[in-house]
Design a protein around this motif. Structure first.
Motif, PDB file in Angstrom:
ATOM      1  N   ARG A 199      31.231  44.456  45.350  1.00 46.51           N
ATOM      2  CA  ARG A 199      30.918  43.741  43.926  1.00 46.51           C
ATOM      3  C   ARG A 199      29.728  42.738  43.925  1.00 46.51           C
ATOM      4  N   ASN A 200      29.489  42.137  42.737  1.00 46.96           N
ATOM      5  CA  ASN A 200      28.551  41.121  42.689  1.00 46.96           C
ATOM      6  C   ASN A 200      27.232  41.718  42.970  1.00 46.96           C
ATOM      7  N   LEU A 201      26.965  43.109  42.582  1.00 51.69           N
ATOM      8  CA  LEU A 201      25.537  43.697  42.521  1.00 51.69           C
ATOM      9  C   LEU A 201      24.876  43.387  41.299  1.00 51.69           C
ATOM     10  N   LYS A 202      23.724  43.680  41.340  1.00 54.75           N
ATOM     11  CA  LYS A 202      22.791  43.259  40.104  1.00 54.75           C
ATOM     12  C   LYS A 202      22.503  44.597  39.561  1.00 54.75           C
ATOM     13  N   CYS A 203      22.505  44.763  38.224  1.00 52.60           N
ATOM     14  CA  CYS A 203      22.229  45.820  37.224  1.00 52.60           C
ATOM     15  C   CYS A 203      20.861  45.657  36.505  1.00 52.60           C
ATOM     16  N   ASP A 204      20.295  44.532  36.979  1.00 51.86           N
ATOM     17  CA  ASP A 204      18.928  44.295  35.910  1.00 51.86           C
ATOM     18  C   ASP A 204      17.921  45.019  36.648  1.00 51.86           C
ATOM     19  N   LYS A 205      18.068  45.653  37.543  1.00 51.21           N
ATOM     20  CA  LYS A 205      16.529  46.522  37.881  1.00 51.21           C
ATOM     21  C   LYS A 205      17.285  47.615  38.333  1.00 51.21           C
ATOM     22  N   ASP A 206      16.172  48.759  38.772  1.00 53.99           N
ATOM     23  CA  ASP A 206      16.668  49.938  39.123  1.00 53.99           C
ATOM     24  C   ASP A 206      16.651  50.097  40.668  1.00 53.99           C
ATOM     25  N   ASP A 207      17.900  49.540  41.136  1.00 51.69           N
ATOM     26  CA  ASP A 207      18.207  49.715  42.466  1.00 51.69           C
ATOM     27  C   ASP A 207      19.288  50.526  42.775  1.00 51.69           C
ATOM     28  N   GLU A 208      19.180  51.367  43.874  1.00 47.17           N
ATOM     29  CA  GLU A 208      20.266  52.247  44.311  1.00 47.17           C
ATOM     30  C   GLU A 208      20.864  51.844  45.700  1.00 47.17           C
ATOM     31  N   TYR A 209      22.075  51.961  45.703  1.00 43.41           N
ATOM     32  CA  TYR A 209      22.767  51.454  47.081  1.00 43.41           C
ATOM     33  C   TYR A 209      23.544  52.637  47.649  1.00 43.41           C
ATOM     34  N   SER A 210      23.455  52.724  49.152  1.00 44.42           N
ATOM     35  CA  SER A 210      23.888  53.734  50.040  1.00 44.42           C
ATOM     36  C   SER A 210      24.833  53.045  51.018  1.00 44.42           C
ATOM     37  N   PHE A 211      25.945  53.858  51.211  1.00 48.92           N
ATOM     38  CA  PHE A 211      27.050  53.014  52.282  1.00 48.92           C
ATOM     39  C   PHE A 211      27.372  53.911  53.322  1.00 48.92           C
ATOM     40  N   LYS A 212      27.896  53.324  54.482  1.00 47.20           N
ATOM     41  CA  LYS A 212      28.609  54.063  55.634  1.00 47.20           C
ATOM     42  C   LYS A 212      29.841  53.314  55.572  1.00 47.20           C
ATOM     43  N   LYS A 232      15.278  42.147   8.998  1.00 48.85           N
ATOM     44  CA  LYS A 232      15.752  41.544  10.393  1.00 48.85           C
ATOM     45  C   LYS A 232      17.142  41.926  10.677  1.00 48.85           C
ATOM     46  N   LEU A 233      17.395  42.735  11.674  1.00 44.09           N
ATOM     47  CA  LEU A 233      18.613  43.334  12.237  1.00 44.09           C
ATOM     48  C   LEU A 233      19.291  42.346  13.363  1.00 44.09           C
ATOM     49  N   SER A 234      20.536  42.326  13.250  1.00 39.31           N
ATOM     50  CA  SER A 234      21.349  41.505  14.305  1.00 39.31           C
ATOM     51  C   SER A 234      22.488  42.256  14.699  1.00 39.31           C
ATOM     52  N   TRP A 235      23.200  42.261  15.917  1.00 42.97           N
ATOM     53  CA  TRP A 235      24.130  42.867  16.531  1.00 42.97           C
ATOM     54  C   TRP A 235      24.896  42.009  17.365  1.00 42.97           C
ATOM     55  N   THR A 236      26.385  42.446  17.574  1.00 39.14           N
ATOM     56  CA  THR A 236      26.933  41.945  18.951  1.00 39.14           C
ATOM     57  C   THR A 236      26.550  42.627  20.348  1.00 39.14           C
ATOM     58  N   ALA A 237      26.284  41.722  21.262  1.00 43.55           N
ATOM     59  CA  ALA A 237      25.677  42.375  22.537  1.00 43.55           C
ATOM     60  C   ALA A 237      26.796  43.190  23.260  1.00 43.55           C
ATOM     61  N   SER A 238      26.407  44.182  23.784  1.00 42.25           N
ATOM     62  CA  SER A 238      27.061  45.239  24.580  1.00 42.25           C
ATOM     63  C   SER A 238      27.159  44.936  26.001  1.00 42.25           C
ATOM     64  N   PRO A 239      28.344  44.856  26.473  1.00 45.01           N
ATOM     65  CA  PRO A 239      28.385  44.366  27.939  1.00 45.01           C
ATOM     66  C   PRO A 239      27.608  45.181  28.803  1.00 45.01           C
ATOM     67  N   GLY A 240      26.847  44.748  29.993  1.00 45.42           N
ATOM     68  CA  GLY A 240      26.172  45.424  30.791  1.00 45.42           C
ATOM     69  C   GLY A 240      24.675  45.650  30.356  1.00 45.42           C
ATOM     70  N   ALA A 241      24.215  45.498  29.058  1.00 46.63           N
ATOM     71  CA  ALA A 241      23.033  45.793  28.487  1.00 46.63           C
ATOM     72  C   ALA A 241      21.843  44.919  28.871  1.00 46.63           C
ATOM     73  N   THR A 242      20.829  45.509  29.385  1.00 41.89           N
ATOM     74  CA  THR A 242      19.598  44.613  30.028  1.00 41.89           C
ATOM     75  C   THR A 242      18.704  44.648  28.568  1.00 41.89           C
ATOM     76  N   LYS A 243      18.556  45.694  27.973  1.00 40.21           N
ATOM     77  CA  LYS A 243      17.692  45.340  26.753  1.00 40.21           C
ATOM     78  C   LYS A 243      18.309  46.318  25.768  1.00 40.21           C
ATOM     79  N   TYR A 244      17.754  46.342  24.502  1.00 43.98           N
ATOM     80  CA  TYR A 244      18.144  47.297  23.562  1.00 43.98           C
ATOM     81  C   TYR A 244      16.896  48.018  22.940  1.00 43.98           C
ATOM     82  N   GLN A 245      17.223  49.432  22.481  1.00 42.06           N
ATOM     83  CA  GLN A 245      16.179  50.267  21.903  1.00 42.06           C
ATOM     84  C   GLN A 245      16.556  50.434  20.313  1.00 42.06           C
TER      85      GLN A 245
END
Length: 893
Positions: free
Chosen positions: A670-683, A723-736
């Protein structure tokens, strides 16, 4: 025209059957009306060679039609019992492969080598109509409900076909590029066709192509699949899965980078799936990704690819993934819920193209060149099928259907519908046996009418067949992970002798390396008493499932060592451990199709105690919101103190700190960051006192899932902008944000990090289609859609500086007094209301009352039903007579 009793009863049955949707529960029972049809169908059996005990079952979700190209037939199989209860000879010789498309009472068969298209009547067990599609070989069928298309990849065209008459319904649709890729229909009846040369997919709606959607780079190797009624495109080189939608942008998933290292030509996806899971298998690297097209969750695991294996398209069903091995005629089985490879399922036991497809709650396995097939139910129980069975169950002991095939009966016109089936592109025997030839290995039993259900043993328990599996040497020749354990697969098959292409029972089955050790019983290993002390050779009371409620096999089968055949080193009496991971080859046999008793496994000596120190099974990684879940199989033949996780980055939290030796076998990072393109591997590490034995590394994945669609989109329009506005989507880092304008209005796109955007320089008077998608490193959400109408809002203003002097104010056709003439006039002295739409520039005008106002601004107005232009010097705007636009009015285009 008077109907025969058979036609009348069959048509009544068809009309009374409710329509089924993709989510409807599969039909399991047959109503009383089917019994009436049974008696009528027996007489038909005398004509066509075999009969059916149940007309309704032939179109139920639990049943299927399977082709055999060498016999030039298709057979109907009851999905509950695995019994063949109907066979239809196709008439004209076939070369194959045969593609079967079925839905409801409509069954179409296309010989892809000759182009011969056949419609059969399942109620009459006859060929109703046959034609040859224009273009001949190399074509395939696609369907959705009552719509059927013949797709010609070489010509680049799609031909609509009437499913009843087999005639062309409309001119062919030329898509302007060739060759075409795969074509599949979604749950809305939209046919999607891949255009690989363009990197696009095009929808076919109402027999016309729609707007193309970019799904990859031009020339990319693109794979098309259907899951839960949604069409999706996989571009393994780009590492994306794009879900297509006819009414807007669908979800885009970014797949783990391990998949991008595979050869795109060797990446396989299923043609269609009943559920929402899409398995993606790279047969060269062993990377397998399982993507959920609704939630966006991605799972990843690595297979150990055997050199002798020839894997086909995987099929996900419930929690399991089935992978056919064409080299051995077996299925590799991976259970996503326990992160374990289960015992392989032997179907034909011989080389051949195994085609898998799911229908209702069943997975069907068929090799058109072999007489053995299989059906796997929702619990993972496999029933072998003898397609070459010469007799079928009869509804009455006093009536015996003919067992000699004869020519088809007369065509029958019924109400037919279609559904797409798997497109089989296998190479088959160009010179098939004629339909009348008997099997090369004729039945040893005399012809008789067997009971509809297979016999059981005296104990009353259904027969079960030990499932064969074998392991070839590893790729390196060094000791490898143990193969999958011996388990018992419950097999219910029709009484008959083995197929002619299957090896004899005494012949060992072809071998294949088990991709991953499985330390617990499969879901089909239900007949072994969990309390049998003989099943636990170690005698270790700590392994007694009664000591710990968590060891209940119904909760976690892997927790019960008594059900773990891999703990038995006697699978190979000559086994000599050479490392922490010994290699052993279990010896097993399988019941033949038609056998009533299972064959026995080889004798096993008593197991030694579990005193080895082996690593855990290869971990599976699953994405989550700012977390990654790691699941693994316990260390085989070992009793570690506990398990620990390695590889968690600084700042993260691992829950639990250590996993108990008796499970559950999972960690959450838990508590991993999704704000950049990192991948994680585990043993995963098995801890034996001071010794630590790590597993292989899990595939690397991102700690995020695709965000949800933005909601509550609002718009505020202004002159040339919105001007457009909307409710934030959980986990989103940006909007297209994208927009497309009608006509000559410009298109565009913009990315923002907040939940508002102001788009400028829009064309007033035009309509725009906006989409807003939430984005993070795992992909892009389905788009929220909003239409923005840039028509200027009209205002009610007053006329001013209009003297009562007998001179009216002209309403011009154009914004100038030099040309265009008048559309009407405002009477002199009128200073009341007037509707103003917008403003533009034209000729310069001056007020006639001498007040000095002059301006080149003209107002578009409506006055008492007259539309036209009036100089702004006579309208009470905020900037009247100043040669400036007024803020309360928009500009006209």
């Amino acid at each position: 025209m008077t109907k025969s009793p058979i036609e009348f009863l069959a048509s009544r049955l068809r009309r009374s059957r409710p329509a089924r949707g993709p989510g409807d529960a599969p039909a399991r029972a047959v109503g009383w009306s089917s019994a009436i049809v049974v008696l009528a169908l027996v007489s038909t059996a005398v004509v066509v060679g075999v009969g059916s005990a149940d007309s309704n079952s032939r179109t139920a979700e639990a049943d299927a039609w399977l082709p055999t190209s060498k016999r030039n037939t298709i057979v109907h199989v009851n999905g509950t019992t695995g019994q063949v209860d109907g066979r239809i000879p196709l008439g004209a010789p076939t070369k194959g492969p045969l593609q079967v498309v079925q839905e409801g009472d409509n069954v179409l068969v296309l010989d892809q080598s000759t182009g011969v298209l056949t419609r059969v009547d399942p109620a009459q067990l006859t060929v109703a109509r046959t034609t040859t599609v224009e273009g001949g070989a190399g074509q395939y069928l696609a369907s959705a409900g009552d719509d059927v298309w013949v797709v010609d990849q070489v010509k680049g065209s799609v031909q609509p076909v009437d499913p009843l008459t087999l005639a062309n319904e409309a001119p062919p649709i030329d898509l302007g590029t060739r060759p075409l890729g795969a074509a599949r229909a979604d749950e809305d009846g939209v046919l999607w066709v891949l255009l690989p040369q363009n990197g696009e997919a095009v929808p076919i709606v109402d027999n016309a192509p729609g707007e193309r959607v970019k799904v990859g780079e031009p020339g990319s190797v693109l794979k098309l699949t259907v899951a839960a009624g949604r069409v999706a495109v996989v571009d393994s080189r780009a590492g994306t899965l794009v879900v297509l939608s006819a009414d807007g942008e669908g979800m885009t998933l970014r797949l783990p980078s391990g998949l991008t290292r595979a050869d795109p030509a060797k990446v396989l996806v299923p043609a269609s799936q009943v559920g929402a899971l899409v398995p993606i298998l790279a047969t060269d690297t062993g990377a397998m990704v399982i993507a959920h097209v609704e939630s966006g969750v991605v799972q990843a695991v690595d297979l150990d690819i055997a050199k002798t294996a020839k894997y086909g398209e995987p099929q996900a069903h419930n929690s399991r993934v089935y992978i056919p091995d064409h080299a051995t005629g077996e299925l590799v089985v991976y259970d996503t819920s326990t992160a374990k490879f289960e015992e392989q399922i032997r179907v034909t036991g011989a080389p051949g193209e195994l085609n898998l497809h799911s229908k209702g709650d069943r997975v069907w396995v068929n090799d058109q060149e072999n007489y053995t097939a299989a059906v796997i139910d929702e619990e993972g129980v496999c029933h072998l099928i003898d397609k070459d069975k010469t007799q079928v169950p009869t509804p009455s002991p006093t009536v015996t259907p003919s067992i000699t095939p004869s020519p088809s009966g007369p065509p029958s016109e019924g109400t037919d519908t279609t559904t797409p089936g798997p497109v089989d592109t296998d190479t088959v025997d160009p010179d098939p046996d004629p339909p009348s030839d008997p099997p090369s290995d004729p039945p040893s039993d005399p012809p008789s009418d067997p009971p509809s259900d297979p016999p059981s043993d005296p104990s009353g328990d259904p027969p079960s067949d030990p499932e064969p599996s074998a392991s070839p040497p590893s790729d390196t020749g060094e000791p490898s992970d143990p193969p999958a354990p011996t388990v018992t697969v419950t097999v219910t098959a029709p009484p008959a002798d083995p197929p002619t292409t299957a090896p004899p029972e005494s012949t060992p089955p072809p071998t294949t390396q088990a991709p991953e050790p499985s330390d617990g019983p499969s879901a089909t290993d239900t007949e072994k008493p969990s309390g049998d002390p003989s099943d636990d050779p170690s005698g270790d009371p700590s392994d007694d499932p009664s000591d710990d409620p968590s060891d209940n096999p119904s909760d976690d089968p892997s927790d019960d060592p008594s059900d773990d055949p891999s703990d038995d080193p006697s699978d190979d009496p000559s086994e000599t451990p050479t490392s922490a991971t010994p290699t052993k080859t279990p010896t097993k046999t399988s019941a033949k199709p038609g056998s009533t008793k299972p064959s026995t496994t080889s004798a096993k000596p008593t197991d030694p105690p579990d005193d080895e120190q082996n690593p855990p099974g290869k971990p599976k990684a699953e994405t989550g919101t700012n977390k990654i879940t790691v699941e693994f199989a316990k260390a085989p033949r070992s009793n570690p103190d506990h398990y620990e996780l390695e590889g968690a980055p600084a700042g993260s939290t691992v829950v639990p700190d250590e996993a108990p030796a008796k499970g559950p076998y999972r960690f959450e990072v838990r508590n991993l960051k999704c704000d950049k393109d990192d991948e994680y591997s585990f043993k995963v590490v098995a801890v034996y006192g001071s010794k630590r034995v790590p597993s292989a590394a899990s595939p690397a994945v991102r700690p995020c899932i695709t965000p949800t669609t933005p909601k509550n989109v609002k718009q505020v329009r202004d002159n040339h902008q919105v001007k457009l506005s909307w409710t934030a989507s959980p986990g989103a880092t940006k909007y297209q944000v994208t927009w497309k304008g009608e006509g000559s209005a410009p298109d565009g796109s913009e990315e923002v990090t907040g939940t508002t955007v102001t788009v400028k320089k829009l064309k007033n008077g035009a309509e725009y289609a906006f989409t807003i998608s939430a984005v993070n490193p795992s992909g892009k959400s389905p788009a929220a859609k909003v239409t923005v109408d840039m028509t200027p809002p009209k205002k009610t203003l007053n006329v001013h500086h209009n003297r009562n002097n007998g001179v009216d104010v002209g309403i011009r056709n154009d914004p100038t007094s030099d040309s265009g003439g008048r559309a009407g006039a405002i009477p002199d002295g009128y200073k009341g209301n007037i509707t103003v739409h917008c403003q533009t520039k034209g000729s310069t005008e001056r007020r006639a009352d001498g007040t000095g106002g002059s301006s080149a601004i003209w107002d578009k107005v409506t006055f008492k039903g007259t539309n036209g232009w009036v100089s702004d010097v006579y309208i009470a705007t905020s900037n009247s007579g100043t040669n400036k636009f007024s803020s309360e009015l928009w500009e006209c285009e």
